[in-house]
Design a protein around this motif. Structure first.
Motif, PDB file in Angstrom:
ATOM      1  N   PHE A  66       3.782   0.631   2.764  1.00  0.00           N
ATOM      2  CA  PHE A  66       3.741  -0.471   3.717  1.00  0.00           C
ATOM      3  C   PHE A  66       3.635  -1.812   2.983  1.00  0.00           C
ATOM      4  O   PHE A  66       2.920  -1.952   1.996  1.00  0.00           O
ATOM      5  N   HIS A  67       4.376  -2.801   3.510  1.00  0.00           N
ATOM      6  CA  HIS A  67       4.472  -4.121   2.892  1.00  0.00           C
ATOM      7  C   HIS A  67       3.937  -5.187   3.835  1.00  0.00           C
ATOM      8  O   HIS A  67       4.205  -5.165   5.035  1.00  0.00           O
ATOM      9  N   LEU A  68       3.215  -6.133   3.271  1.00  0.00           N
ATOM     10  CA  LEU A  68       2.852  -7.370   3.954  1.00  0.00           C
ATOM     11  C   LEU A  68       3.255  -8.499   3.019  1.00  0.00           C
ATOM     12  O   LEU A  68       2.795  -8.559   1.872  1.00  0.00           O
ATOM     13  N   ILE A 116       0.858  -1.179   0.000  1.00  0.00           N
ATOM     14  CA  ILE A 116       0.000   0.000   0.000  1.00  0.00           C
ATOM     15  C   ILE A 116       0.897   1.232   0.000  1.00  0.00           C
ATOM     16  O   ILE A 116       1.718   1.416   0.905  1.00  0.00           O
ATOM     17  N   LYS A 117       0.743   2.032  -1.017  1.00  0.00           N
ATOM     18  CA  LYS A 117       1.623   3.177  -1.221  1.00  0.00           C
ATOM     19  C   LYS A 117       1.291   4.330  -0.276  1.00  0.00           C
ATOM     20  O   LYS A 117       0.124   4.604   0.008  1.00  0.00           O
ATOM     21  N   ASP A 168      -4.890  -9.153  -4.923  1.00  0.00           N
ATOM     22  CA  ASP A 168      -5.537  -8.709  -6.156  1.00  0.00           C
ATOM     23  C   ASP A 168      -6.452  -7.512  -5.902  1.00  0.00           C
ATOM     24  O   ASP A 168      -6.592  -6.628  -6.753  1.00  0.00           O
ATOM     25  N   LYS A 169      -7.041  -7.483  -4.733  1.00  0.00           N
ATOM     26  CA  LYS A 169      -8.000  -6.433  -4.408  1.00  0.00           C
ATOM     27  C   LYS A 169      -7.341  -5.157  -3.891  1.00  0.00           C
ATOM     28  O   LYS A 169      -7.813  -4.048  -4.176  1.00  0.00           O
ATOM     29  N   ASN A 170      -6.217  -5.307  -3.163  1.00  0.00           N
ATOM     30  CA  ASN A 170      -5.686  -4.155  -2.428  1.00  0.00           C
ATOM     31  C   ASN A 170      -4.278  -3.712  -2.812  1.00  0.00           C
ATOM     32  O   ASN A 170      -3.914  -2.559  -2.602  1.00  0.00           O
ATOM     33  N   SER A 171      -3.449  -4.616  -3.345  1.00  0.00           N
ATOM     34  CA  SER A 171      -2.043  -4.278  -3.550  1.00  0.00           C
ATOM     35  C   SER A 171      -1.859  -3.238  -4.647  1.00  0.00           C
ATOM     36  O   SER A 171      -2.490  -3.295  -5.703  1.00  0.00           O
ATOM     37  N   GLN A 172      -0.964  -2.300  -4.386  1.00  0.00           N
ATOM     38  CA  GLN A 172      -0.648  -1.243  -5.346  1.00  0.00           C
ATOM     39  C   GLN A 172       0.738  -1.437  -5.960  1.00  0.00           C
ATOM     40  O   GLN A 172       1.268  -0.525  -6.572  1.00  0.00           O
ATOM     41  N   ALA A 173       1.299  -2.618  -5.787  1.00  0.00           N
ATOM     42  CA  ALA A 173       2.618  -2.907  -6.349  1.00  0.00           C
ATOM     43  C   ALA A 173       2.476  -3.408  -7.771  1.00  0.00           C
ATOM     44  O   ALA A 173       1.616  -4.233  -8.070  1.00  0.00           O
ATOM     45  N   ALA A 174       3.342  -2.908  -8.640  1.00  0.00           N
ATOM     46  CA  ALA A 174       3.328  -3.396 -10.027  1.00  0.00           C
ATOM     47  C   ALA A 174       3.778  -4.843 -10.075  1.00  0.00           C
ATOM     48  O   ALA A 174       3.217  -5.665 -10.800  1.00  0.00           O
ATOM     49  N   ALA A 175       4.827  -5.175  -9.288  1.00  0.00           N
ATOM     50  CA  ALA A 175       5.327  -6.555  -9.247  1.00  0.00           C
ATOM     51  C   ALA A 175       4.291  -7.445  -8.584  1.00  0.00           C
ATOM     52  O   ALA A 175       3.782  -7.147  -7.507  1.00  0.00           O
TER      53      ALA A 175
END
Length: 356
Positions: A291-293, A204-205, A241-248
């Protein structure tokens, strides 16, 4: 034909191998795009100027201006040790001579084979050179400074591409390595990899100007997502798929594949990931951008990479090495047959052009 479109006005085959001490040899000598194409074109130009002839190759003159231009190009390709600096001019002189001899012989061979270069390829390479300068005026000025012009450069491009094609024909005759050769190379080299983790992440950016309160809200959101995954209300992949904002990892359920510790640039995240057991999630970790999970899906211990994984790479390495060996041998054979008449030694050149 003409598969490798880069032009080289001085062909670095034997020259780098003979003029530079062993520890300075490049890992993959061959056809190289020069840093200064204008100087390289001047070096390779077969249009002899009215200056001193340094040597003749099968009757064709190589002039002092050409040698000096070739030395300028070669100087950008090598790094000499401090104790070699007093021999700098001699090393560059010998390397430039070899470059010019090989170039001349290959061009002559191209003429014998009636190799023709398509005009569009010449135009393409000429334009790529011109675009390295702020304007066409600056480009023409640089050409003039090297006693060249558009016509000479185009001619040099044509002759050099045709010479390059001579070597490509030699290289194309080299067969693919056998399975036995690949196996032997695999057995004789480590091909090791460090410990790697198969990871998926939810990111989450955080905007650069986020306040502490805003960052706390983002952390709280990701902590809530983590709790829902733990409670099996949602799978990690669904949450990613629903929440991540990472391109990778998007849109593959956050899956980012196998990652070594050194590849993770955030220290706290790397430590958290590699201290988490497979099948578990890390805590929520704050990084410079958000933030990373991370879900640690599996662990791959350090060891030798499987042959099946790297076989294409080994095949490519072996074929390239065989092609380079074949083209070097071919150039050596051309030199052995040629009549080379030197008129100036490295010492004589040094006297005319003492090192700074």
């Amino acid at each position: 034909m003409f598969k490798r479109l880069g032009i080289v006005a001085v062909i670095f085959l034997l020259a780098l191998c003979s003029a530079i001490p062993a520890q300075q040899k490049p890992a993959a000598p061959g056809l190289t795009v020069p840093a200064n194409p204008v100087a390289a074109a001047a070096a390779a130009s077969t249009n002899a100027e009215s200056d001193l002839v340094v040597l003749r190759v099968s009757g064709e003159p190589i002039t002092e201006k050409q040698v000096m231009a070739a030395m300028e190009v070669l100087a950008k390709q090598i790094v000499l040790k401090p104790d070699q600096q007093n021999q700098r001019n001699a090393i560059l002189f010998k390397g430039a001579i070899d470059n010019l001899v090989i170039t001349t012989l290959l061009r002559a061979e191209a003429r014998k084979q009636n190799i023709s270069v398509p005009k569009e390829m010449i135009d393409q390479q000429f334009d790529s050179f011109a675009k390295r300068f702020p304007s066409m005026e600056e480009f023409k000025k640089a050409l003039a400074e090297h006693d060249s012009n558009e016509e000479k450069l185009r001619k040099s491009i044509e002759e050099t591409l045709s010479a390059q094609e001579v070597l490509e024909k030699v290289a194309d005759k080299i067969p693919d390595p056998s399975d036995e050769e690949v196996q032997r190379a695999y057995d004789n080299n480590p091909y090791s990899v460090p410990e790697r983790m198969h990871l998926a992440q939810i990111f989450i950016k955080a905007d650069p100007g986020s306040t502490p309160e805003q960052k706390a809200e983002l952390r709280k959101k990701l902590e809530s997502i983590r709790a829902d995954i733990e409670a099996k209300k949602i799978t990690f992949a669904e949450a990613a798929d629903k929440n991540s904002q990472a391109a990778a990892g998007a849109p593959k359920g956050g899956d980012i594949g196998l990652i070594a510790k050194a590849q993770i640039t955030v220290k706290e995240l790397a430590e958290a990931v590699f201290s988490t057991a497979p099948g578990s999630m890390t805590p929520v970790i704050e990084g410079p951008q958000g933030f990373h999970l991370v879900n640690v899906m599996d662990i791959k211990p350090a060891g030798k990479r499987p042959l099946e994984e790297i076989k294409p790479m080994i095949q490519q390495q072996l074929k390239l090495a065989a092609q380079q060996s074949a083209t070097r041998k071919y150039a050596e054979e051309l030199k052995a047959k040629a009549m080379i008449e030197p008129f100036m030694t490295a010492d004589e050149f040094e006297k005319r052009h003492p090192a700074d």
